[in-house]
Design a protein around this motif. Structure first.
Motif: not given
Length: 397
Positions: A144-165
């Motif tokens: 995700x940290x790649x400097x070439x990245x221009x678009x990201x989609x996170x879908x149908x994700x479940x995180x136990x805490x806000x800290x992890x998100x």
């Protein structure tokens, strides 16, 4: 004088490489079989075919041979490292909430992800992030940290805490132009520490179709809202205030899609008056008999929420789209009969109004009846040629 080609064979004509690449460029990158066959035609066909084959990659997501397939991919990339440079879009997919993939806990995945140095688009659909092996999760964060990245989609994700998100959000690079968070949920809905904010992101497109209030707080604090041109938000009873704060800052947004949650019952709707650059407004509502009903009062009509929001929009709006999600389009009159659409006719800047009927009840006569009823409700717009009714079958069918 004797002809130099004594064998009588026709001389082989060389096809310009630019023409080969142009022809192969017309092939759908998803058609891997055709592209693989093209790669075997001639040596000159191979580079262009390989670029398309590897331009859009999905990590094996299901089946007993998923680890074998992942190992095969690792071997190919190890033998031909240049192929990893062709990968521009990557999909990491978990097929279902109860279908935990072996590759999610595999030691092979981190090694594979580490070679994608020119990735531009990343799509992640993981229901259970807690199942990820720590090394796999770290590899995804590094990707995700790649400097070439221009678009990201996170879908149908479940995180136990806000800290992890939020730890994932802090990895987003400054190069990012588009971000989508679809049906993202965090168990702990409390607000995070404001001192843990990420670096400012100059996104042009942001999609927050999510149940996590923390994502809205993050967007307000981290995204340069003056750069936004395309925005999509879901609004629920518990997010109306933070959505409003986001809209108040998104003054240059040109296209806005407002989706009302299926259980939305708030007395107020989002106010769009500060979005002075708005040209296209799309509103989605769900119409069903399970809507909230208060004893002694009329049944809640989601169409009224949509019309109240539209009424607050600036008169810069030229295009309006209304998505009606309903079980049976034959029942539209139950909802539209008690909603007011008169102010639509007084918006002189409106060029067109599109009504899409998204339905699950597979009945063609009901659909046709629903379309005719919509045309009757918007009679004046229909006569002026401004109304288009588009029937869309639900994805469930």
């Amino acid at each position: 004088m004797a002809h130099p080609n004594r064998s009588g064979a026709s001389p082989r004509a060389a096809c310009p490489q630019e023409l080969i690449e142009h022809i192969l460029g017309k092939t759908d990158s998803a058609d891997k079989e055709t592209l693989q066959a093209c790669a075997l035609v001639a040596r000159s066909f191979r580079p262009a075919s390989q670029k398309l084959i590897f331009s859009d990659l999905t990590i094996p997501s299901s089946g007993r041979d998923s680890i074998i397939a992942l190992q095969r991919l690792a071997d190919v990339l190890s033998a031909s490292p240049h192929l990893a440079l062709y990968i521009r879009a990557l999909h990491l997919v978990q097929p279902g909430f109860y279908e935990l993939c072996a590759w999610m806990r595999s030691n092979i995945l981190p090694a594979v992800l580490s070679v994608f140095t020119r990735l531009e688009s990343l799509h992640i659909r993981l229901y259970n992030w807690d199942y990820l092996h720590s090394k796999c999760e770290q590899a995804i964060y590094a990707l995700i940290t790649r400097s070439s990245l221009s678009s990201i989609e996170i879908k149908e994700a479940r995180f136990q805490t806000n800290a992890r998100l939020l730890s994932l959000l802090r990895c987003l690079p400054a190069s990012l132009e588009s971000a989508s968070f679809l049906n993202v949920f965090s168990e702990n809905s409390s607000r995070d520490d404001p001192n843990s904010a990420s670096a400012e992101l100059r996104l042009t497109s942001l999609h927050l179709d999510t149940y996590a209030p923390a994502l809205f707080h993050w967007a307000i604090r981290t995204v340069d809202l003056n750069c936004l041109r395309h925005l999509h938000t879901m609004v629920e009873d518990n997010t109306i205030d933070v959505v409003q704060e986001l809209l108040d800052g998104a003054v240059y947004v040109e296209t806005y899609h407002l989706s009302f949650g299926s259980i939305y019952s708030h007395d107020e709707s989002p106010v769009l008056e500060k979005m002075q650059g708005l040209k296209t407004l799309e509103i989605s509502v769900s119409l069903g008999w399970d809507e909230i009903e208060v004893e002694g009062q009329d049944r809640h009509n989601p169409l009224n929420d949509a019309m109240r929001a539209l009424d607050t929009a600036p008169h810069t709006v030229e295009h309006f789209v209304l998505n009606l999600n309903i079980w049976n389009p034959d029942q539209l009159f139950h909802f539209m009969g008690s909603a007011s659409f008169e102010h639509l006719e007084h918006r002189s800047t409106l060029r067109d109004v599109v009504v899409r009927i998204v339905f699950r009840h597979d009945c063609s006569p009901a659909l046709q009846h629903g379309i005719r009823y919509v045309e009757e409700v918007f009679c004046q717009l229909y006569k002026r040629g401004m109304l288009t009714v588009v029937a869309v079958r639900s994805e469930d069918n």
